[in-house]
Scaffold this motif. Structure first.
Motif, PDB file in Angstrom:
ATOM      1  N   PRO A  98       3.025   3.078  -0.509  1.00 13.14           N
ATOM      2  CA  PRO A  98       2.431   2.208   0.506  1.00 13.14           C
ATOM      3  C   PRO A  98       0.915   2.074   0.354  1.00 13.14           C
ATOM      4  O   PRO A  98       0.347   1.029   0.666  1.00 13.14           O
ATOM      5  CB  PRO A  98       2.790   2.892   1.829  1.00 13.14           C
ATOM      6  N   ALA A  99       0.262   3.131  -0.124  1.00 10.23           N
ATOM      7  CA  ALA A  99      -1.189   3.097  -0.315  1.00 10.23           C
ATOM      8  C   ALA A  99      -1.588   2.049  -1.342  1.00 10.23           C
ATOM      9  O   ALA A  99      -2.679   1.477  -1.276  1.00 10.23           O
ATOM     10  CB  ALA A  99      -1.690   4.469  -0.745  1.00 10.23           C
ATOM     11  N   MET A 100      -0.700   1.779  -2.289  1.00 10.25           N
ATOM     12  CA  MET A 100      -0.969   0.751  -3.296  1.00 10.25           C
ATOM     13  C   MET A 100      -0.562  -0.631  -2.796  1.00 10.25           C
ATOM     14  O   MET A 100      -1.301  -1.610  -2.949  1.00 10.25           O
ATOM     15  CB  MET A 100      -0.201   1.073  -4.581  1.00 10.25           C
ATOM     16  N   TRP A 101       0.600  -0.725  -2.152  1.00 11.25           N
ATOM     17  CA  TRP A 101       1.177  -2.034  -1.869  1.00 11.25           C
ATOM     18  C   TRP A 101       0.669  -2.689  -0.592  1.00 11.25           C
ATOM     19  O   TRP A 101       0.564  -3.924  -0.532  1.00 11.25           O
ATOM     20  CB  TRP A 101       2.704  -1.942  -1.895  1.00 11.25           C
ATOM     21  N   ALA A 102       0.351  -1.934   0.439  1.00  8.64           N
ATOM     22  CA  ALA A 102      -0.178  -2.568   1.654  1.00  8.64           C
ATOM     23  C   ALA A 102      -1.447  -3.382   1.350  1.00  8.64           C
ATOM     24  O   ALA A 102      -1.569  -4.540   1.803  1.00  8.64           O
ATOM     25  CB  ALA A 102      -0.437  -1.519   2.734  1.00  8.64           C
ATOM     26  N   PRO A 103      -2.398  -2.855   0.576  1.00 13.70           N
ATOM     27  CA  PRO A 103      -3.580  -3.659   0.239  1.00 13.70           C
ATOM     28  C   PRO A 103      -3.256  -4.901  -0.605  1.00 13.70           C
ATOM     29  O   PRO A 103      -3.896  -5.942  -0.449  1.00 13.70           O
ATOM     30  CB  PRO A 103      -4.461  -2.685  -0.549  1.00 13.70           C
ATOM     31  N   ILE A 104      -2.264  -4.792  -1.494  1.00 15.09           N
ATOM     32  CA  ILE A 104      -1.881  -5.957  -2.300  1.00 15.09           C
ATOM     33  C   ILE A 104      -1.371  -7.078  -1.399  1.00 15.09           C
ATOM     34  O   ILE A 104      -1.730  -8.248  -1.557  1.00 15.09           O
ATOM     35  CB  ILE A 104      -0.810  -5.577  -3.342  1.00 15.09           C
ATOM     36  N   PHE A 105      -0.539  -6.708  -0.420  1.00 17.11           N
ATOM     37  CA  PHE A 105       0.030  -7.724   0.469  1.00 17.11           C
ATOM     38  C   PHE A 105      -1.058  -8.439   1.274  1.00 17.11           C
ATOM     39  O   PHE A 105      -0.949  -9.638   1.529  1.00 17.11           O
ATOM     40  CB  PHE A 105       1.056  -7.092   1.409  1.00 17.11           C
TER      41      PHE A 105
END
Length: 282
Positions: A224-231
């Motif tokens: 989630p630490a990687m993907w929440a910012p991508i979204f």
């Protein structure tokens, strides 16, 4: 090429470090991670040879591999600090905002906008492995804006790691990634959430989960630490992709509700054509 510095020592940054050391055994690789345990693990695993926050003045390449929402500030700070013979490239999954941010920077020609299409559902230095990047696609944006001699340093590393280069403009990159990567992760997370909600009532539901479920929900194990910012960084493109996806889901639901077996068959038969496209891409 003698020195590389990596900021962000997780799956991608760690795999670049391991791959580079495998191909260039004499290479000095320094690195930094905001997580002290990641930094310790990277040293223990041989991803880096030295822990330090900033690169030496004679560093050849600086690789930025931190979450998408941190890359803008980090890129500006890094370019301000590096010497004139250092090339900086990032591994971020979004490119348009970075390229806009850096457009007028006096050291713009020392930056290469890059994104390797590689990864697993696991994260952290312990998930890194040297072969992760082998035969994977490396997308490069705005290549013409990078200094000719400096980008040769990156090419030497990319070639050694057996990366296949593809060239796109930043907006095209972000638009396409919203569909083929970002939407896939959202779908996986939401399928996982739906089944977890059902599990609250029916404890044995996972006993019936076969390989199809496991492969479809695999990406829900991603960080989630990687993907929440991508979204959030690629919000406009992802919202557009989601709107189309939700409309298709709604239409498919309506066919099921109407017991339209013929319509369901015809739609799925059309979608089966994706098999030929994917097989062609292998």
């Amino acid at each position: 090429m003698k020195k590389i510095h990596i900021v962000g020592l997780g799956l991608l940054g760690g795999s670049f470090g391991l791959g580079a050391r495998q191909k260039f055994p004499e290479l000095q690789i320094s690195g930094f991670d905001s997580d002290p345990q990641n930094l310790k693990d990277a040293l223990t695993l041989g991803i880096i040879t030295e822990a330090k926050e900033t690169p030496d003045a004679d560093t050849d390449l600086v690789i930025l591999a931190t979450p998408a929402d941190t890359l803008g500030g980090l890129l500006l700070k890094t370019l301000d600090e590096v010497g004139e013979n250092t090339l900086v490239f990032d591994l971020g999954s979004t490119k348009a905002k970075l390229c806009q941010l850096i457009a007028e920077h006096p050291k713009r020609r020392q930056y290469l906008a890059a994104h390797p299409i590689a990864g697993t559902e696991y994260s952290g230095p312990k998930a890194a492995f040297a072969e992760l990047l082998d035969r994977k696609v490396m997308i490069v944006c705005e290549l013409e804006k990078t200094d000719l001699h400096l980008k040769e340093k990156a090419y030497k590393l990319f070639d050694a790691l057996n990366l296949k280069l593809r060239f796109m403009d930043p907006e095209e990159h972000d638009r396409h990634l919203a569909f083929v990567s970002h939407l896939s992760h959202i779908s996986s997370f939401m399928l996982g959430e739906t089944v977890l909600q059902k599990m609250a009532d029916e404890k044995n539901i996972f006993d019936m989960a076969g390989s199809g479920f496991a492969s479809t929900v695999r990406l829900a194990k991603s960080s989630p630490a990687m993907w929440a910012p991508i979204f959030t960084e690629n919000k406009e493109n992802i919202l557009s992709a989601l709107d189309g996806y939700i409309a298709n889901l709604s239409n498919f639901r309506n066919k099921i509700a109407a017991s339209d077996a013929e319509g369901l068959f015809e739609e799925m038969a059309q979608i089966n054509k994706i098999r030929d496209i994917l097989d062609l891409g292998k």
